[in-house]
Design a protein around this motif. Structure first.
Motif, mmCIF file in Angstrom:
data_model
loop_
_atom_site.group_PDB
_atom_site.id
_atom_site.type_symbol
_atom_site.label_atom_id
_atom_site.label_comp_id
_atom_site.label_asym_id
_atom_site.label_seq_id
_atom_site.Cartn_x
_atom_site.Cartn_y
_atom_site.Cartn_z
ATOM 1 N N ILE A 89 -67.249 50.442 -25.527
ATOM 2 C CA ILE A 89 -66.814 50.208 -24.145
ATOM 3 C C ILE A 89 -67.979 50.372 -23.175
ATOM 4 N N LEU A 90 -68.729 51.466 -23.305
ATOM 5 C CA LEU A 90 -69.861 51.699 -22.398
ATOM 6 C C LEU A 90 -70.910 50.602 -22.507
ATOM 7 N N PHE A 91 -71.254 50.254 -23.732
ATOM 8 C CA PHE A 91 -72.266 49.226 -23.952
ATOM 9 C C PHE A 91 -71.778 47.873 -23.440
ATOM 10 N N SER A 92 -70.507 47.570 -23.659
ATOM 11 C CA SER A 92 -69.944 46.297 -23.191
ATOM 12 C C SER A 92 -69.954 46.206 -21.674
ATOM 13 N N LEU A 93 -69.615 47.291 -20.994
ATOM 14 C CA LEU A 93 -69.635 47.290 -19.529
ATOM 15 C C LEU A 93 -71.045 47.075 -18.984
ATOM 16 N N LEU A 94 -72.015 47.740 -19.588
ATOM 17 C CA LEU A 94 -73.401 47.558 -19.156
ATOM 18 C C LEU A 94 -73.880 46.127 -19.412
ATOM 19 N N LEU A 95 -73.564 45.608 -20.591
ATOM 20 C CA LEU A 95 -73.975 44.238 -20.912
ATOM 21 C C LEU A 95 -73.283 43.214 -20.013
ATOM 22 N N TYR A 96 -72.022 43.443 -19.705
ATOM 23 C CA TYR A 96 -71.293 42.516 -18.841
ATOM 24 C C TYR A 96 -71.969 42.403 -17.481
ATOM 25 N N ARG A 97 -72.311 43.548 -16.897
ATOM 26 C CA ARG A 97 -72.981 43.519 -15.587
ATOM 27 C C ARG A 97 -74.338 42.814 -15.689
ATOM 28 N N PHE A 98 -75.058 43.091 -16.769
ATOM 29 C CA PHE A 98 -76.373 42.471 -16.952
ATOM 30 C C PHE A 98 -76.249 40.953 -17.116
ATOM 31 N N PHE A 99 -75.287 40.511 -17.942
ATOM 32 C CA PHE A 99 -75.112 39.078 -18.164
ATOM 33 C C PHE A 99 -74.591 38.363 -16.923
ATOM 34 N N GLN A 100 -73.774 39.032 -16.124
ATOM 35 C CA GLN A 100 -73.282 38.426 -14.890
ATOM 36 C C GLN A 100 -74.438 38.150 -13.926
ATOM 37 N N LYS A 101 -75.400 39.063 -13.872
ATOM 38 C CA LYS A 101 -76.548 38.884 -12.982
ATOM 39 C C LYS A 101 -77.501 37.811 -13.493
ATOM 40 N N ASN A 102 -77.576 37.645 -14.804
ATOM 41 C CA ASN A 102 -78.589 36.759 -15.403
ATOM 42 C C ASN A 102 -77.980 35.614 -16.206
ATOM 43 N N ARG A 103 -76.765 35.198 -15.867
ATOM 44 C CA ARG A 103 -76.068 34.213 -16.705
ATOM 45 C C ARG A 103 -76.712 32.831 -16.714
ATOM 46 N N SER A 104 -77.464 32.488 -15.704
ATOM 47 C CA SER A 104 -78.079 31.155 -15.675
ATOM 48 C C SER A 104 -79.479 31.149 -16.288
ATOM 49 N N SER A 105 -79.921 32.278 -16.793
ATOM 50 C CA SER A 105 -81.266 32.389 -17.347
ATOM 51 C C SER A 105 -81.360 31.722 -18.724
ATOM 52 N N TYR A 106 -82.416 30.976 -18.921
ATOM 53 C CA TYR A 106 -82.695 30.349 -20.216
ATOM 54 C C TYR A 106 -82.879 31.422 -21.293
ATOM 55 N N TYR A 107 -83.584 32.492 -20.935
ATOM 56 C CA TYR A 107 -83.862 33.559 -21.898
ATOM 57 C C TYR A 107 -82.580 34.263 -22.341
ATOM 58 N N MET A 108 -81.622 34.381 -21.421
ATOM 59 C CA MET A 108 -80.345 35.007 -21.768
ATOM 60 C C MET A 108 -79.600 34.159 -22.793
ATOM 61 N N SER A 109 -79.651 32.842 -22.606
ATOM 62 C CA SER A 109 -79.010 31.936 -23.556
ATOM 63 C C SER A 109 -79.637 32.066 -24.940
ATOM 64 N N GLU A 110 -80.946 32.164 -24.991
ATOM 65 C CA GLU A 110 -81.651 32.314 -26.275
ATOM 66 C C GLU A 110 -81.368 33.680 -26.904
ATOM 67 N N LEU A 111 -81.259 34.711 -26.069
ATOM 68 C CA LEU A 111 -80.931 36.042 -26.573
ATOM 69 C C LEU A 111 -79.558 36.049 -27.233
ATOM 70 N N LEU A 112 -78.589 35.379 -26.605
ATOM 71 C CA LEU A 112 -77.243 35.310 -27.178
ATOM 72 C C LEU A 112 -77.244 34.565 -28.509
ATOM 73 N N LYS A 113 -78.062 33.518 -28.620
ATOM 74 C CA LYS A 113 -78.168 32.813 -29.905
ATOM 75 C C LYS A 113 -78.694 33.748 -30.989
ATOM 76 N N GLY A 114 -79.662 34.578 -30.645
ATOM 77 C CA GLY A 114 -80.204 35.544 -31.602
ATOM 78 C C GLY A 114 -79.170 36.582 -32.009
ATOM 79 N N LEU A 115 -78.368 37.038 -31.041
ATOM 80 C CA LEU A 115 -77.314 38.003 -31.356
ATOM 81 C C LEU A 115 -76.253 37.401 -32.267
ATOM 82 N N LYS A 116 -75.936 36.116 -32.061
ATOM 83 C CA LYS A 116 -74.962 35.456 -32.941
ATOM 84 C C LYS A 116 -75.491 35.397 -34.373
#
Length: 197
Positions: A89-116
């Motif tokens: 829960i704690l990690f998800s809340l922190l990540l949610y706020r981070f992804f909301q701020k950086n959702r249009s970032s190319y690097y964020m998209s690539e990071l999510l591909k790596g996590l998948k």
């Protein structure tokens, strides 16, 4: 340190890094409770995973609860469950706020591909561990000996794999009719009872 506190801290770490869901977290739980602390044997852990899949609720939470209970009774079950859930829960809340701020970032998209890709690898690792433990009694591939294979488990696995899609349609008049998952669990459970009792 109190055993319940150790369980809480171990499962807090597991919950915080359980990317990919229930099956991905199985390897993390095994690493902590079997290899690092030695609280459970590999066979007991495999039994816990099996029971966790059959009981209602999320696999990771069920496995945490059963592992905690097996290690330290009700106090251990509560500590492991709260630790697993709180970390996520704690990690998800922190990540949610981070992804909301950086959702249009190319690097964020690539990071999510790596996590998948990482979560896919964790799921495959968990599946391999469960198969090795079930068929050979060890999760270490280098200790597997074909002569030590549990042929009853392998037979049940193959039957569960082939029965719904290949064998059942041969005996049914309705085309495309398959054996449902509940009926398959009941059949293989009954077969397992007779094979292992």
């Amino acid at each position: 340190m109190d055993l319940a506190l150790k369980l809480f801290l171990a499962f807090l770490q597991i919950g915080a890094f359980s990317i990919g869901g229930g099956y991905a977290v199985i390897g993390l739980i095994q690493e902590q409770v079997v290899r690092k602390y030695g609280w459970l044997t590999e066979q007991t852990f495999t039994d816990i995973v099996t029971i966790s899949q059959m009981t209602p609720g999320p696999l990771a939470v069920n496995a945490s609860t059963f592992a905690g209970f097996r290690t330290d009774g009700i106090a251990g079950a509560a500590a492991a469950t709260v630790g697993c859930v709180a970390g996520g829960i704690l990690f998800s809340l922190l990540l949610y706020r981070f992804f909301q701020k950086n959702r249009s970032s190319y690097y964020m998209s690539e990071l999510l591909k790596g996590l998948k890709a990482a979560s896919c690898g964790l799921i495959l690792s968990a599946a391999g561990t469960i198969i090795l433990l079930t068929f050979f009694g060890s999760s270490q591939p280098d200790t597997v000996i074909l002569a030590d294979a549990d042929w009853r488990s392998i037979s049940l696995f193959l039957a569960a794999l082939l029965l719904p899609k290949i064998i059942m349609p041969l005996f049914t008049k309705t085309k495309g009719k398959k054996l449902g998952p509940i009926a398959l669990m009941l059949l293989t459970g009954a077969a397992g009872y007779f094979l292992y009792s």
